[in-house]
Design a protein around this motif. Sequence first.
Motif, PDB file in Angstrom:
ATOM      1  N   ALA A 124       0.352  -1.198   0.626  1.00 23.27           N
ATOM      2  CA  ALA A 124       0.028  -0.217  -0.411  1.00 23.27           C
ATOM      3  C   ALA A 124       0.871   1.283  -0.035  1.00 23.27           C
ATOM      4  O   ALA A 124       0.142   2.681  -0.911  1.00 23.27           O
ATOM      5  CB  ALA A 124      -0.917  -0.256   1.522  1.00 23.27           C
ATOM      6  N   ASP A 125       2.408   1.205   0.940  1.00 23.19           N
ATOM      7  CA  ASP A 125       2.671   2.686   0.616  1.00 23.19           C
ATOM      8  C   ASP A 125       3.419   2.689  -0.554  1.00 23.19           C
ATOM      9  O   ASP A 125       3.379   4.097  -1.086  1.00 23.19           O
ATOM     10  CB  ASP A 125       4.075   2.189   2.168  1.00 23.19           C
ATOM     11  N   GLN A 126       3.828   1.827  -1.170  1.00 23.81           N
ATOM     12  CA  GLN A 126       4.337   2.033  -2.756  1.00 23.81           C
ATOM     13  C   GLN A 126       3.384   1.723  -3.693  1.00 23.81           C
ATOM     14  O   GLN A 126       3.317   2.846  -4.539  1.00 23.81           O
ATOM     15  CB  GLN A 126       5.408   0.823  -2.760  1.00 23.81           C
ATOM     16  N   VAL A 127       2.491   1.932  -3.483  1.00 22.81           N
ATOM     17  CA  VAL A 127       0.689   2.235  -3.996  1.00 22.81           C
ATOM     18  C   VAL A 127       0.396   3.811  -4.497  1.00 22.81           C
ATOM     19  O   VAL A 127       0.105   4.850  -4.987  1.00 22.81           O
ATOM     20  CB  VAL A 127      -0.431   1.446  -3.707  1.00 22.81           C
ATOM     21  N   ALA A 128       0.872   4.490  -2.975  1.00 20.71           N
ATOM     22  CA  ALA A 128       0.302   5.585  -2.397  1.00 20.71           C
ATOM     23  C   ALA A 128       2.012   6.338  -3.599  1.00 20.71           C
ATOM     24  O   ALA A 128       1.096   7.395  -4.154  1.00 20.71           O
ATOM     25  CB  ALA A 128       0.572   5.868  -1.090  1.00 20.71           C
ATOM     26  N   ASP A 199      -8.612  -3.627   0.047  1.00 22.19           N
ATOM     27  CA  ASP A 199     -10.111  -2.767   0.285  1.00 22.19           C
ATOM     28  C   ASP A 199      -9.826  -2.584  -0.317  1.00 22.19           C
ATOM     29  O   ASP A 199      -9.085  -0.852  -0.685  1.00 22.19           O
ATOM     30  CB  ASP A 199      -9.666  -2.306   1.672  1.00 22.19           C
ATOM     31  N   TRP A 200     -10.502  -1.922  -1.752  1.00 22.15           N
ATOM     32  CA  TRP A 200     -10.860  -1.336  -3.076  1.00 22.15           C
ATOM     33  C   TRP A 200     -10.902  -0.257  -2.890  1.00 22.15           C
ATOM     34  O   TRP A 200     -10.767   0.960  -3.517  1.00 22.15           O
ATOM     35  CB  TRP A 200     -11.567  -1.779  -3.489  1.00 22.15           C
ATOM     36  N   ARG A 201     -11.947   0.041  -1.505  1.00 21.72           N
ATOM     37  CA  ARG A 201     -12.717   1.669  -0.440  1.00 21.72           C
ATOM     38  C   ARG A 201     -10.833   2.638  -0.393  1.00 21.72           C
ATOM     39  O   ARG A 201     -11.266   4.069  -1.132  1.00 21.72           O
ATOM     40  CB  ARG A 201     -13.482   1.882  -0.134  1.00 21.72           C
ATOM     41  N   ALA A 202      -9.924   1.798  -0.099  1.00 14.23           N
ATOM     42  CA  ALA A 202      -8.937   2.289   0.460  1.00 14.23           C
ATOM     43  C   ALA A 202      -8.440   3.009  -0.443  1.00 14.23           C
ATOM     44  O   ALA A 202      -7.823   4.327  -0.745  1.00 14.23           O
ATOM     45  CB  ALA A 202      -8.037   1.514   1.134  1.00 14.23           C
ATOM     46  N   LEU A 203      -7.707   2.177  -2.250  1.00 10.00           N
ATOM     47  CA  LEU A 203      -7.490   2.830  -3.252  1.00 10.00           C
ATOM     48  C   LEU A 203      -8.019   3.195  -3.559  1.00 10.00           C
ATOM     49  O   LEU A 203      -7.183   4.497  -4.295  1.00 10.00           O
ATOM     50  CB  LEU A 203      -7.618   1.608  -3.908  1.00 10.00           C
ATOM     51  N   GLN A 204      -9.078   3.740  -3.366  1.00 12.90           N
ATOM     52  CA  GLN A 204     -10.571   4.851  -4.578  1.00 12.90           C
ATOM     53  C   GLN A 204     -10.029   6.236  -3.244  1.00 12.90           C
ATOM     54  O   GLN A 204      -9.728   7.709  -4.303  1.00 12.90           O
ATOM     55  CB  GLN A 204     -11.585   4.108  -3.936  1.00 12.90           C
ATOM     56  N   ARG A 205      -9.994   6.103  -1.798  1.00  6.25           N
ATOM     57  CA  ARG A 205      -9.371   7.289  -1.666  1.00  6.25           C
ATOM     58  C   ARG A 205      -7.813   7.951  -1.860  1.00  6.25           C
ATOM     59  O   ARG A 205      -7.748   9.205  -1.813  1.00  6.25           O
ATOM     60  CB  ARG A 205      -9.517   7.259   0.254  1.00  6.25           C
ATOM     61  N   VAL A 206      -7.241   7.225  -1.928  1.00  3.49           N
ATOM     62  CA  VAL A 206      -5.719   7.368  -2.730  1.00  3.49           C
ATOM     63  C   VAL A 206      -5.486   7.822  -3.726  1.00  3.49           C
ATOM     64  O   VAL A 206      -5.028   9.299  -3.884  1.00  3.49           O
ATOM     65  CB  VAL A 206      -5.177   6.359  -2.365  1.00  3.49           C
ATOM     66  N   ILE A 207      -6.208   7.300  -4.665  1.00  7.22           N
ATOM     67  CA  ILE A 207      -6.838   7.840  -5.640  1.00  7.22           C
ATOM     68  C   ILE A 207      -7.308   9.547  -6.571  1.00  7.22           C
ATOM     69  O   ILE A 207      -6.716   9.922  -6.282  1.00  7.22           O
ATOM     70  CB  ILE A 207      -7.303   7.014  -7.381  1.00  7.22           C
ATOM     71  N   ALA A 208      -8.759   9.391  -5.292  1.00  2.00           N
ATOM     72  CA  ALA A 208      -9.103  10.719  -5.179  1.00  2.00           C
ATOM     73  C   ALA A 208      -8.555  11.778  -4.525  1.00  2.00           C
ATOM     74  O   ALA A 208      -8.574  12.992  -4.586  1.00  2.00           O
ATOM     75  CB  ALA A 208     -10.427  10.326  -4.312  1.00  2.00           C
ATOM     76  N   ALA A 209      -7.207  11.220  -3.680  1.00  2.00           N
ATOM     77  CA  ALA A 209      -6.879  12.689  -3.395  1.00  2.00           C
ATOM     78  C   ALA A 209      -5.627  13.024  -4.517  1.00  2.00           C
ATOM     79  O   ALA A 209      -4.633  14.029  -4.352  1.00  2.00           O
ATOM     80  CB  ALA A 209      -5.587  11.628  -2.017  1.00  2.00           C
TER      81      ALA A 209
END
Length: 247
Positions: A124-128, A199-209
């Motif tokens: 997750a940290d690398q995805v961010a 959790d795709w919702r956590a990814l969605q929040r990262v993308i939306a930022a």
Amino acid sequence: MSGHEETRYEARLNYSAVTRFLHSVRYKNLLGVVAALSSFRGGKPIRILDIGCGSARAFGLLNPRFAIDYVGVEMRQKLCAVARDRFGDRPNFRAVRNIIGNRLDLIDQVDLVIALETLEHIPADQVAVLVEHIGRAEIDGFYCTVPNEIGPAIAVKNLGSAMIGYRRHREYSWQDTFHSATYRLDKVAPHRTGHKGFDWRALQRVIAAHLDIQAVHRSPYGWVPRAVSPSIGFYCTPQPRLNSPSG
């Protein structure tokens, strides 16, 4: 794949008519994304970066239909070799064996970044960091799909997997499936680089930022509620950049 020996990964995707159909949806949606972008660009060639390209199925699908210049990044040596064997003679194809975290520079060289069922396999940290870089780049769009591992969808997928003898449910205990299906990820081991706990919702929040989400795709059809959709896709565009104050 016609004319080429099927890889083990491709054999998993083609395990049954059900798995073949469900895994084909992301590519059908990708065709729509690229068709719309091609029309917007007036047919001008689209430079595409495919993160986790595998055997470069996306290139095989897109190249006959659109003007593209494609580079795929794949960490697995065998799949990268297969991609090069299949398409390495095409002047508009390149496959790079690496992890995307080491080649963020490639993002700045393309118009469209795609990541099909890849981001769940990156910490997750690398995805961010990756998404932040994509958000800063001068690109036209970003399209990604990820599996839905929470809510009723995971119960349906894991039960179906067990019924047809598929392997995807084996990552989970039945307790894990129950807790994931009831949105109790606090009772499931933290997500690493597999499917369980994602959790795709956590990814969605990262993308939306960092990007504007223009569309959220469900599977296998757009009218399917997100709670039971086997996978979720995001098509995004850069956020408007504020002009720097003069003087």
